[in-house]
Design a protein around this motif. Structure first.
Motif, PDB file in Angstrom:
ATOM      1  N   SER A   1      32.823  -9.395 -62.714  1.00 44.08           N
ATOM      2  CA  SER A   1      31.827 -10.303 -62.130  1.00 44.08           C
ATOM      3  C   SER A   1      32.377 -11.607 -62.232  1.00 44.08           C
ATOM      4  O   SER A   1      32.983 -12.059 -63.277  1.00 44.08           O
ATOM      5  N   GLN A   2      32.035 -12.585 -61.172  1.00 45.70           N
ATOM      6  CA  GLN A   2      32.524 -13.803 -61.355  1.00 45.70           C
ATOM      7  C   GLN A   2      31.213 -14.900 -60.688  1.00 45.70           C
ATOM      8  O   GLN A   2      30.728 -14.386 -59.851  1.00 45.70           O
ATOM      9  N   ASN A   3      31.024 -15.675 -61.525  1.00 48.48           N
ATOM     10  CA  ASN A   3      29.952 -16.687 -61.162  1.00 48.48           C
ATOM     11  C   ASN A   3      30.478 -18.207 -61.302  1.00 48.48           C
ATOM     12  O   ASN A   3      30.887 -18.456 -62.416  1.00 48.48           O
ATOM     13  N   TYR A   4      30.449 -18.985 -60.395  1.00 44.70           N
ATOM     14  CA  TYR A   4      30.730 -20.477 -60.216  1.00 44.70           C
ATOM     15  C   TYR A   4      29.907 -21.384 -59.762  1.00 44.70           C
ATOM     16  O   TYR A   4      29.052 -21.125 -58.728  1.00 44.70           O
TER      17      TYR A   4
ATOM     18  N   GLY B   1      31.646 -22.043 -65.123  1.00 48.00           N
ATOM     19  CA  GLY B   1      32.263 -20.642 -64.811  1.00 48.00           C
ATOM     20  C   GLY B   1      31.960 -19.542 -65.721  1.00 48.00           C
ATOM     21  O   GLY B   1      31.731 -19.880 -66.932  1.00 48.00           O
ATOM     22  N   GLU B   2      31.859 -18.437 -65.201  1.00 48.98           N
ATOM     23  CA  GLU B   2      31.488 -17.376 -66.107  1.00 48.98           C
ATOM     24  C   GLU B   2      32.399 -16.090 -65.276  1.00 48.98           C
ATOM     25  O   GLU B   2      31.950 -15.811 -64.154  1.00 48.98           O
ATOM     26  N   ILE B   3      33.212 -15.511 -66.234  1.00 45.88           N
ATOM     27  CA  ILE B   3      34.076 -14.280 -65.617  1.00 45.88           C
ATOM     28  C   ILE B   3      34.079 -13.255 -66.649  1.00 45.88           C
ATOM     29  O   ILE B   3      34.083 -13.281 -67.948  1.00 45.88           O
TER      30      ILE B   3
ATOM     31  N   THR C   1      25.170  -9.910 -60.862  1.00 45.95           N
ATOM     32  CA  THR C   1      26.125  -9.170 -61.653  1.00 45.95           C
ATOM     33  C   THR C   1      25.367  -7.665 -61.436  1.00 45.95           C
ATOM     34  O   THR C   1      24.499  -7.416 -61.280  1.00 45.95           O
TER      35      THR C   1
ATOM     36  N   SER D   1      29.131 -16.103 -56.183  1.00 50.08           N
ATOM     37  CA  SER D   1      29.000 -15.207 -57.223  1.00 50.08           C
ATOM     38  C   SER D   1      29.845 -14.010 -56.519  1.00 50.08           C
ATOM     39  O   SER D   1      29.637 -13.975 -55.130  1.00 50.08           O
TER      40      SER D   1
ATOM     41  N   THR E   1      30.394  -9.705 -57.542  1.00 50.69           N
ATOM     42  CA  THR E   1      30.150  -8.774 -58.455  1.00 50.69           C
ATOM     43  C   THR E   1      30.551  -7.414 -57.976  1.00 50.69           C
ATOM     44  O   THR E   1      30.357  -7.118 -56.681  1.00 50.69           O
TER      45      THR E   1
END
Length: 808
Positions: free
Chosen positions: A370-373, A322-324, A204, A394, A396
């Motif tokens: 940012s995105q994490n999967y 997932g994190e967006i 991130t 990821s 960012t």
């Protein structure tokens, strides 16, 4: 007669109700070695209630009605089991011995209504050793910050959460600039960034959102053997464990408001998506906005984290996380001190810094999406082996205006020059891991083994503009437009607006840079139980680094191959209660080739180097006493960094590998639950770091700036009344602090020292069955304090937070 019939009827109904709610389920839980497991969660899915096993592994759920139920039995680091049971009226159903087998953390975070001992300690994890290993049998040291601890402190940001981990200190906040990542921290004398999520890379460019944190694991010492060097440092690494689906339906809504315009709404919802309850979905989301204690500055963010866990059968399961994040902020403005010339001031008093000034405006902002999967597949190959396949991606980005203030030492009067650019940068990472995890015996010796392969790649793209001069400031609040690198004295105005900055940047070139690197790794680790009380851990990693550098040119391409070993011994004088350990751990950094040779003698040649090495030796002890009411870790470590590339003392045109840094110290962490309702967390660390060998007299025999303060300490106590008219009310009190630190510490500059500090915090709360109300006071005595790494960064004054949470 009517009255008599009524009494008989009511008595009959009473007996019938009593008999229907007087049944019991009981059982005994052990691991594969028939050792009792305490604290195992036993949940009745239909009733969303349950209990935990006691010290002997026994559990009992009473006052049940007759019927068919599904028992979900889960324990951190063990595979979850589900059992169908049938309860008869006024009976006791004895399930006998239930065996849990060690595995990964899948569908095992179950919400239980009841008191858990030592809430601030959760020292069993499948991430630190890539094996389900209890802390007391792990030769590596790590600190765990639990979500119960974060809840008791009303923690709303990642930086405050890390105040609870022993021996770690913030160096500077995330600036939002492309490539900077989520802030820098000092750990065992070396800088580190949080770049690991659920054991996999997760990047991130902004601040990590605290709404989805289940716990934070701060893993100490060089850890390249299992994690490589892309996400770790010589001091250790930071792993964020996110919230995962659990068996049952429930959730939480929370609202927090506070000083400086802080508002945060969070939501957490978990449910089954199929009738068979094999597919579970969980959603965590948050919206937050906050202004600054300074005259300008803000941050707002929206965060959503969906997750799924699917149990196909008893052998195969899948998980997705997932994190967006969408975030916008003004970048924090540090005062950057000159690294090569002395500043006119040597401390804050001489500098005259007005820390209420931001030296920016709310018109100059950065966006940090940012995105994490992460995708995980677990398959049970046999009773002793399982396969774990992991994939993470990821992305960012940074878009907007970034500026910094630097003391060139040219204009005098402690003048800092502002430079500004327009950022448009992106970092993409991908990671694929395949692990085979075994638990078996050879010649009656237990082996817990992980064998893995890892491929990691990162691509950085930058279309930033160059940096343009944009006026000067003085720490007291003065300003002028005199460019220090022009002979004439200018008096131009530099408005802090997007239109003014855009005009200044028109003459700046826009970059078109793209770089990439790849890491291919093989690793293996084995925890061998030589006796019931004595074990050894041995591990090895083969790491191949392939740097493409600028993809449009082959001139900066290079590759390196490294072996990274690990070894540890652990003896338990009292099984599962007291252990004494020692470890050797390794870390490394890939070193780019450099041109060497006297140009007067002909063209210079490209010289390659071995990777830089860090080797740690550590001894210590761990305890788990009084029925899990007291756990403590005490350790002493010594880290030697060698093979740093320095200038050859016999020739300024040659380079040799000879630089050395020593970092040594001790750490103490205590988690205690002396009586029901009282939980205590305390830590103390001391670190001595010195550059012991270097060709650069600027840093030789001096403490590196990344080492941060020598001494760090933290304490938090939380008490909740357990019974009586005040049941549910509670108080929290604590403090954290650090000794003085060097902002600058070079031969030519001298020293600029940031003073020591101690920050006190307090809370008062009421906890009911479904809701919690908390009032929190941060920096209770309004202490003015600073952090920095060649920088001066003021920290937040006194602040009040109020939180209301409802669980369903």
């Amino acid at each position: 007669m009517t009255r008599l019939l009524t009494i008989v009827l009511l008595f009959t109904v009473y007996l019938n109700c009593f008999s229907q709610e007087n049944s019991t389920i009981q059982g005994h839980i052990t691991d594969a070695d028939q050792k009792p497991l305490s604290g195992v969660n036993v949940l009745i899915a239909q009733l969303n209630t349950g209990t935990q096993s006691n010290e002997q592994g026994d559990f009992s759920i009473e006052n049940l009605s007759a019927g068919n139920y599904t028992l979900t039995i889960s324990y951190l680091g063990f595979k979850t089991q589900s059992k169908q049971v049938s309860v008869q009226n006024d009976g006791v159903l004895t399930l006998g011995n239930i065996v849990l087998y060690e595995g990964n953390e899948i569908l095992n975070e179950v919400v239980i209504n009841g008191e858990r001992q030592n809430k601030f300690s959760r020292k069993k994890t499948a991430y630190v050793a890539k094996l389900p290993l209890k802390d007391i049998e792990n030769t590596q040291v790590y600190s765990t910050v639990t979500n119960e601890l974060l809840e008791s402190q009303v923690v709303t940001n990642f930086e405050d959460a890390l105040n609870n981990a022993v021996g770690i200190e913030k160096l500077w906040t995330s600036t939002g600039r492309g490539g900077d990542g989520a802030g820098y921290y000092s750990l065992r004398g070396f800088s580190v960034q949080p770049q690991l999520v659920n054991g996999l890379p997760g990047l991130t460019n902004g601040t990590i959102n605290s709404a989805n944190i289940e716990r934070i694991e701060v893993i100490k010492g060089p850890s390249a053997t299992l994690f490589g060097n892309a996400v770790s440092s010589y001091g250790g690494l930071i792993n964020v464990v996110t919230k995962k689906p659990y068996a049952g339906t429930g959730g939480e809504l929370s609202y927090t408001a506070g000083s400086y315009g802080f508002n945060q709404v969070t939501g957490d919802f978990n449910t089954a998506l199929d009738k068979e309850e094999n597919l579970y979905f969980r959603l965590n989301t948050s919206y937050a906005s906050q202004q600054s204690f300074q005259d300008a500055g803000f941050r707002k963010s929206f965060f959503v984290a969906p997750s799924l866990s699917y149990k196909v059968n008893n052998k195969l399961s899948f998980s997705f996380y997932g994190e967006i994040t969408q975030a916008e902020q003004t970048n924090p403005m540090f005062l950057f001190l000159n690294r090569s010339a002395p500043t006119e001031a040597s401390n804050l008093d001489e500098l005259g810094y007005n820390n209420k000034l931001s030296f920016t405006s709310n018109d100059l902002t950065l966006e940090n999406p940012s995105q994490n999967y992460r995708l995980e597949m677990d398959y049970k190959l046999s009773d002793t082996w399982q396969s774990q396949t992991l994939l993470s991606k990821s992305s960012t980005s940074t878009k907007g205006y970034y500026s910094y203030l630097f003391d060139f030492g040219i204009l005098g009067d402690d003048t800092f020059t502002r430079y500004i650019s327009k950022q448009n940068a992106n970092t993409e990472t991908s990671d694929i891991q395949q692990n085979f995890i075994g638990d078996f015996k050879v010649a009656n010796l237990r082996n817990r083994v992980v064998i893995g392969a890892d491929y990691f790649t990162a691509t950085q793209t930058s279309n930033n503009t160059g940096y343009a001069f944009y006026g000067n400031i003085t720490p007291e609040g003065g300003s002028n437009g005199d460019n220090p690198f022009t002979p004439e004295v200018e008096e131009d105005a530099y408005p802090l607006s997007s239109s003014g900055v855009d005009a200044a940047l028109e003459s700046q070139a826009i970059g078109n840079n793209k770089s990439k690197y790849h890491i291919y790794s093989l690793y293996a680790s084995d925890v061998l139980d030589i006796t019931n009380n004595f074990s050894a851990m041995v591990g090895l990693r083969l790491d191949h680094f392939d740097n493409e550098g600028d993809i449009s040119s082959a001139e900066d391409d290079y590759n390196q191959t490294t072996l990274s070993p690990k070894f540890g011994l652990l003896y338990q004088p009292i099984k599962d209660r007291l252990s004494v350990f020692t470890n050797y751990q390794n870390g490394f950094t890939n070193v780019a080739p450099q041109l060497v040779g006297n140009p007067e003698d002909g063209p210079q040649t490209l010289q390659t180097f071995d990777p830089e090495q860090a080797n740690q030796f550590e001894v210590g002890l761990k305890t788990n006493l009084f029925n899990n009411r007291l756990d403590a870790t005490i350790s002493y470590y010594n880290i030697q960094v060698t093979d740093r590339v320095i200038t050859d003392p016999s020739s300024p045109f040659n380079k040799i590998q000879g630089g050395e840094v020593e970092s040594k110290g001790f750490e103490i962490e205590i988690n205690a639950n002396p009586v029901n309702g009282l939980n205590i967390r305390a830590g103390f660390s001391n670190n001595e770091s010195t550059t012991t060998k270097s060709d650069n007299p600027e840093i030789l025999n001096r403490r590196p700036l990344e080492a941060g303060p020598e001494t760090l300490y933290n304490f938090w106590a939380n008490y909740e009344v357990q019974q009586g008219s005040l049941e549910g009310f509670g108080l929290g009190l604590g403090f954290n602090g650090a000794s003085e630190r060097f902002a600058i510490n070079y031969e030519s500059t001298g020293e600029f020292i940031l003073p020591s500090y101690t920050i006190a915090n307090a809370s008062v709360f009421y906890q009911a069955n479904k809701y919690r109300i908390t009032l929190k006071l941060n920096n209770a005595f309004n202490k003015e304090y600073y952090k920095g790494w060649t920088t001066i960064s003021p920290q937040t004054p006194r602040a009040v937070l109020a939180n209301v949470s409802y669980k369903f």
